[in-house]
Design a protein around this motif. Structure first.
Motif: not given
Length: 319
Positions: A235-240
């Motif tokens: 997962p991307t940091l943005k989606e987290q």
């Protein structure tokens, strides 16, 4: 006799620089890699060298590694030692831009000659397989409790993984100046530190960690891309939940003082190299995104990167 005179004449022209770069016999390109062996610049530089040979732009490539200070030491050596040499190239990229912004050394990138941007790559954060921290959420929780206890390992100070760590800290309410970042001179040193548990989290381009992730020795916990990378279930940091998007890129510069024609010949050779089977295989193997750019487009891009990274680093408390 005429043939001998012709060959002597051709040799004299080549030595005087009167022949096109691609027409010189037995040409050897010199590639400065301003990092220790085993890292992203080293991998990219040697892949480009193989592609240049396959494209017929050189008969051989001579490599020199000079690590330290986000590539600034190698830049200084290249700027001084390769003046006017149309057969000299230097690897560089976003990491060097960040290093120049923080270090403000006497030798600047502008003294050399921009040739081409080659690839783009996003940072992947990893933890050792045995780490009790199973996810980026775990890392963030520990960072918020005790910032100094999270040791972030990566490239030189000002590298994109360093900037990303500071951006993440700012996102979660931690003073970016409290980020405990451990800089390494090359990818090989950083990998050893991560595998040995000497840092809490490691960051770099996916290509540097790929074999260790695949072997189960590292666990990938986040990517700094806008969207998930193809073929990588991380997962991307943005989606987290954290607005941290920053990319790495790599390119090549020529020596100071070469002519416009010599610069164009180098750029043409690099473009031909990117069309070879060797280069396409390197892109696929390392997960690099092709982002070829030459001429004024590349110059303008580098200028924009300086201003953009300077702003991000200021907001992240690094300046």
């Amino acid at each position: 006799m005429r043939r001998q005179q012709f060959l002597h004449g051709m040799a004299a022209l080549a030595l005087a620089g009167g022949l096109p770069f691609s027409a010189r016999a037995a040409s050897t390109l010199k590639m400065m890699i301003p990092a220790n062996p085993g890292g992203g610049w080293d991998t990219t530089g040697r892949a480009l060298g193989r592609a240049l040979v396959e494209a017929g732009a050189a008969d051989a490539v001579q490599y020199e590694n000079k690590g330290g200070a986000a590539g600034v030491l190698g830049l200084a050596q290249f700027a001084q030692g390769a003046k006017g040499d149309p057969q000299a190239l230097m690897m560089m990229g976003a990491v060097m831009v960040g290093g120049l912004i923080t270090a403000k050394p006497p030798v600047q990138l502008q003294s050399c000659t921009p040739v081409a941007r080659l690839t783009s790559e996003y940072n992947v954060f990893v933890v050792p397989a045995a780490s009790p921290l199973r996810s980026m959420k775990d890392v963030v929780e520990q960072l918020k409790r005790e910032p100094a206890s999270v040791r972030w390992g990566g490239g030189s100070r000002g590298a994109t993984e360093h900037i990303a760590a500071c951006m993440l800290a700012r996102n979660v309410g931690v003073d970016p100046k409290k980020v405990n970042y451990v800089a390494f001179r090359g990818g090989g040193e950083a990998v050893s530190a991560i595998l040995g548990g000497n840092v809490t989290v490691g960051g770099s381009g996916y290509s540097e960690f790929a074999e260790h992730i695949a072997a189960g020795k590292m666990r990938a916990i986040g990517v700094t891309s806008q969207k998930r990378l193809p073929g990588l279930a991380v997962p991307t940091l943005k989606e987290q939940g954290w607005d941290v998007v920053i990319g790495n890129w790599r390119g090549v510069y020529g020596a100071p003082g070469i002519s416009g024609e010599q610069r164009a010949e180098l750029a043409d050779s690099v473009v031909k190299a990117t069309r070879t089977k060797a280069w396409q295989e390197a892109l696929a193997k390392n997960g690099w995104t092709p982002s070829l750019s030459t001429g004024k487009d590349f110059e303008d891009f580098v200028e924009y990167e300086f201003s953009s990274l300077r702003a991000i680093m200021y907001l992240s408390g690094m300046l």
